[in-house]
Enzyme design. Structure first.
Site, PDB file in Angstrom:
ATOM      1  N   HIS A 116       4.589  17.520 -47.342  1.00 45.18           N
ATOM      2  CA  HIS A 116       5.962  17.602 -47.873  1.00 45.18           C
ATOM      3  C   HIS A 116       6.979  17.267 -46.777  1.00 45.18           C
ATOM      4  CE1 HIS A 116       9.408  20.056 -49.561  1.00 45.18           C
ATOM      5  NE2 HIS A 116       9.030  19.338 -50.609  1.00 45.18           N
ATOM      6  N   SER A 140       6.153  13.642 -55.530  1.00 44.65           N
ATOM      7  CA  SER A 140       5.877  15.072 -55.398  1.00 44.65           C
ATOM      8  C   SER A 140       4.908  15.475 -56.496  1.00 44.65           C
ATOM      9  CB  SER A 140       7.160  15.890 -55.394  1.00 44.65           C
ATOM     10  OG  SER A 140       7.674  16.016 -56.674  1.00 44.65           O
ATOM     11  N   MET A 175      18.958  13.098 -54.898  1.00 46.97           N
ATOM     12  CA  MET A 175      18.642  13.901 -56.091  1.00 46.97           C
ATOM     13  C   MET A 175      17.181  13.799 -56.510  1.00 46.97           C
ATOM     14  SD  MET A 175      19.726  11.674 -59.333  1.00 46.97           S
ATOM     15  CE  MET A 175      18.525  10.428 -59.774  1.00 46.97           C
ATOM     16  N   ALA A 176      16.683  14.924 -57.015  1.00 45.07           N
ATOM     17  CA  ALA A 176      15.403  14.909 -57.713  1.00 45.07           C
ATOM     18  C   ALA A 176      15.655  14.213 -59.048  1.00 45.07           C
ATOM     19  CB  ALA A 176      14.920  16.332 -57.940  1.00 45.07           C
ATOM     20  N   LYS A 224      15.480   7.702 -69.360  1.00 50.30           N
ATOM     21  CA  LYS A 224      15.989   7.000 -68.168  1.00 50.30           C
ATOM     22  C   LYS A 224      15.500   7.670 -66.881  1.00 50.30           C
ATOM     23  CE  LYS A 224      20.107   5.648 -70.694  1.00 50.30           C
ATOM     24  NZ  LYS A 224      21.557   5.555 -70.701  1.00 50.30           N
ATOM     25  N   GLY A 306      27.741  13.282 -53.872  1.00 53.93           N
ATOM     26  CA  GLY A 306      27.234  13.967 -52.681  1.00 53.93           C
ATOM     27  C   GLY A 306      28.289  14.713 -51.880  1.00 53.93           C
TER      28      GLY A 306
HETATM   29  P1  NAI Z   1      21.245  18.616 -56.715  1.00 53.83           P
HETATM   30  O1  NAI Z   1      20.980  18.599 -58.183  1.00 53.83           O
HETATM   31  O2  NAI Z   1      21.792  19.864 -56.125  1.00 53.83           O
HETATM   32  O3  NAI Z   1      22.249  17.420 -56.346  1.00 53.83           O
HETATM   33  C1  NAI Z   1      21.921  16.081 -56.638  1.00 53.83           C
HETATM   34  C2  NAI Z   1      22.979  15.178 -56.030  1.00 53.83           C
HETATM   35  O4  NAI Z   1      24.200  15.345 -56.764  1.00 53.83           O
HETATM   36  C3  NAI Z   1      23.322  15.524 -54.584  1.00 53.83           C
HETATM   37  O5  NAI Z   1      23.549  14.355 -53.834  1.00 53.83           O
HETATM   38  C4  NAI Z   1      24.597  16.323 -54.708  1.00 53.83           C
HETATM   39  O6  NAI Z   1      25.393  16.255 -53.551  1.00 53.83           O
HETATM   40  C5  NAI Z   1      25.263  15.613 -55.868  1.00 53.83           C
HETATM   41  N1  NAI Z   1      26.250  16.456 -56.549  1.00 53.83           N
HETATM   42  C6  NAI Z   1      26.020  17.661 -57.116  1.00 53.83           C
HETATM   43  N2  NAI Z   1      27.173  18.150 -57.612  1.00 53.83           N
HETATM   44  C7  NAI Z   1      28.131  17.235 -57.353  1.00 53.83           C
HETATM   45  C8  NAI Z   1      29.519  17.154 -57.645  1.00 53.83           C
HETATM   46  N3  NAI Z   1      30.161  18.127 -58.269  1.00 53.83           N
HETATM   47  N4  NAI Z   1      30.194  16.070 -57.257  1.00 53.83           N
HETATM   48  C9  NAI Z   1      29.580  15.074 -56.592  1.00 53.83           C
HETATM   49  N5  NAI Z   1      28.268  15.091 -56.290  1.00 53.83           N
HETATM   50  C10 NAI Z   1      27.538  16.159 -56.680  1.00 53.83           C
HETATM   51  O7  NAI Z   1      19.950  18.218 -55.896  1.00 53.83           O
HETATM   52  P2  NAI Z   1      18.427  18.297 -56.363  1.00 53.83           P
HETATM   53  O8  NAI Z   1      18.171  17.218 -57.344  1.00 53.83           O
HETATM   54  O9  NAI Z   1      18.114  19.693 -56.761  1.00 53.83           O
HETATM   55  O10 NAI Z   1      17.667  17.949 -54.995  1.00 53.83           O
HETATM   56  C11 NAI Z   1      17.757  18.853 -53.892  1.00 53.83           C
HETATM   57  C12 NAI Z   1      16.957  18.358 -52.724  1.00 53.83           C
HETATM   58  O11 NAI Z   1      15.584  18.429 -53.027  1.00 53.83           O
HETATM   59  C13 NAI Z   1      17.196  16.917 -52.281  1.00 53.83           C
HETATM   60  O12 NAI Z   1      17.467  16.952 -50.903  1.00 53.83           O
HETATM   61  C14 NAI Z   1      15.862  16.216 -52.518  1.00 53.83           C
HETATM   62  O13 NAI Z   1      15.574  15.194 -51.590  1.00 53.83           O
HETATM   63  C15 NAI Z   1      14.919  17.374 -52.374  1.00 53.83           C
HETATM   64  N6  NAI Z   1      13.641  17.160 -53.026  1.00 53.83           N
HETATM   65  C16 NAI Z   1      12.565  16.907 -52.228  1.00 53.83           C
HETATM   66  C17 NAI Z   1      11.319  16.745 -52.778  1.00 53.83           C
HETATM   67  C18 NAI Z   1      10.148  16.463 -51.917  1.00 53.83           C
HETATM   68  O14 NAI Z   1       9.044  16.468 -52.408  1.00 53.83           O
HETATM   69  N7  NAI Z   1      10.316  16.190 -50.635  1.00 53.83           N
HETATM   70  C19 NAI Z   1      11.103  16.836 -54.238  1.00 53.83           C
HETATM   71  C20 NAI Z   1      12.311  17.060 -54.979  1.00 53.83           C
HETATM   72  C21 NAI Z   1      13.528  17.237 -54.386  1.00 53.83           C
END
Ligand code: NAI
Length: 349
Positions: A116, A140, A175-176, A224, A306
């Site tokens: 991970h 993942s 984002m996921a 999508k 973001g």
């Molecule tokens: P999230 O749903 O909290 O946010 C997704 C995106 O939307 C982010 O860029 C956030 O800044 C943006 N955003 C949220 N609210 C906003 C607003 N009001 N205005 C403008 N932009 C906004 O993030 P999520 O999908 O829960 O992912 C969290 C982390 O998990 C990420 O860093 C991702 O890389 C990581 N992740 C890692 C995995 C792995 O296996 N390494 C698997 C899944 C996720």
């Protein structure tokens, strides 16, 4: 409670070092986790240390990996992760992609057989800091139903993007491809709260509001998001000759085994396509244009994609990083791990 960036990094480094990682690798992981906590992405911050420590201690993360970069074309390559710690492999692979994109205009680097790697924003920001556009995708473990299906097939397969603006500005979007992260379901369980019926399905594939009945997550925007997950799986799994779809290893199954995950970094050098200064100015203009759009009822301001995490990061740097007390107590303790994660069924109550 609140803590500082340096204090948190040190605690994480010491714990992972105690679990068996070298100082260099422990520090590399600490950097990525604290980056996430600073930005309020706590699901991928210090709360993951205990799981990593258990996997390291049980042999499921190679503590002495033979990291190797194989150049496969002028601007392509594979970084062999040897099931070492994903964060360090992904960071080193991005360093190589940056070098090649500077020279050839574009670079595509696969990171092969890793564990991970946490929040992808870290890696794409490496590129943006160098005046380049970064994209990163990672597989993942399968916990998401395909659109119209009952059984999980894809993972939460995230996509991250960063582009440089003027001065030190940058846009980072990460984002996921699921409506909500698995961590949010666990949070609802811990508080005995219901969840919106748009997040997940039960064992019959029916939307559920009961977090204890969740059997799989839902993709964003129906077919999508499902399509985006497929793209991530093709680009970070099939393209690298790795297990794909529901063959991807589970996060919690057999912590003594390497995970063999794949990640793909794509780096684009804007200077090969347009004037770099104008590009950066226009990225900054995009950010201010969006901020100046009239907000809809219920919103104070339109944020650029973001920006919420950038705002949290600025605040955390001034006021400290918010950390759950229990996580902090574990980090401070002498315990390496509580033997909590091995063979845990993520969907079990
Ligand atoms: P999230 O749903 O909290 O946010 C997704 C995106 O939307 C982010 O860029 C956030 O800044 C943006 N955003 C949220 N609210 C906003 C607003 N009001 N205005 C403008 N932009 C906004 O993030 P999520 O999908 O829960 O992912 C969290 C982390 O998990 C990420 O860093 C991702 O890389 C990581 N992740 C890692 C995995 C792995 O296996 N390494 C698997 C899944 C996720």
């Amino acid at each position: 409670m609140k803590t500082t960036e340096d204090a948190l990094k040190k605690l994480i480094k010491v714990k992972l070092n105690k679990a068996g990682l070298s100082e260099e690798h422990a520090e590399g992981v600490a950097d990525v986790l604290v980056h996430a906590d600073l930005r309020g992405v706590h699901s991928h911050g210090a709360m993951r240390v205990e799981y990593y420590a258990e996997r390291i201690a049980k042999g499921g993360i190679n503590t002495n990996p033979n990291f190797a970069f194989e150049k496969t074309g002028p601007s392509t390559g594979i970084f062999h992760g040897d099931n070492g710690v994903g964060h360090v492999a992904a960071k080193k692979a991005m360093d190589r992609a940056i070098e090649m994109a500077k020279e050839f205009g574009v670079a595509v680097v696969g990171v092969k057989r890793i564990s991970h790697s946490g929040a992808l924003s870290y890696y794409v920001q490496q590129a943006a800091r160098e005046g380049l556009i970064g994209l990163s995708l990672v597989q993942s473990d399968p916990m998401v139903v395909p659109f119209g299906g009952v059984e999980p097939y894809y993972g939460t397969n995230p996509i991250a993007f960063a582009a440089p603006g003027k001065n030190d500005d940058m846009i980072t979007f990460d984002m996921a491809t699921t409506v909500q992260a698995w961590g949010k379901i666990l949070h609802a369980r811990s508080k005995n709260e219901s969840i919106p019926d748009t997040w997940a399905v039960d064992k019959n594939g029916e939307p559920t509001t009961d977090p204890f009945k969740v059997n799989a997550l839902l993709p964003i925007a129906g077919p999508k998001g499902y399509g985006l997950m497929m793209m991530v799986d093709v680009l970070s799994g099939i393209l690298l000759g790795l297990p794909f779809g529901n063959r991807v290893s589970s996060m919690y199954h057999d912590l003594s085994e390497g995970r063999n995950l794949g990640q793909l970094h794509i780096v684009i050098n804007p200077a090969y396509f347009t004037d770099l200064t104008t590009f950066k100015e226009n990225i900054s203009k995009t950010m201010s244009d969006l901020n100046n759009i009239k907000p809809a009822p219920g919103f104070d301001q339109v944020l650029y994609p973001g920006q919420n995490t950038t705002i949290i990061e600025q605040k955390s740097r001034l006021e400290g990083i918010e950390i759950v007390d229990e996580v902090y107590r574990y980090l401070e303790s002498d315990v390496v791990h509580y033997n909590k994660y091995d063979d845990k069924d993520p969907f079990a109550k």
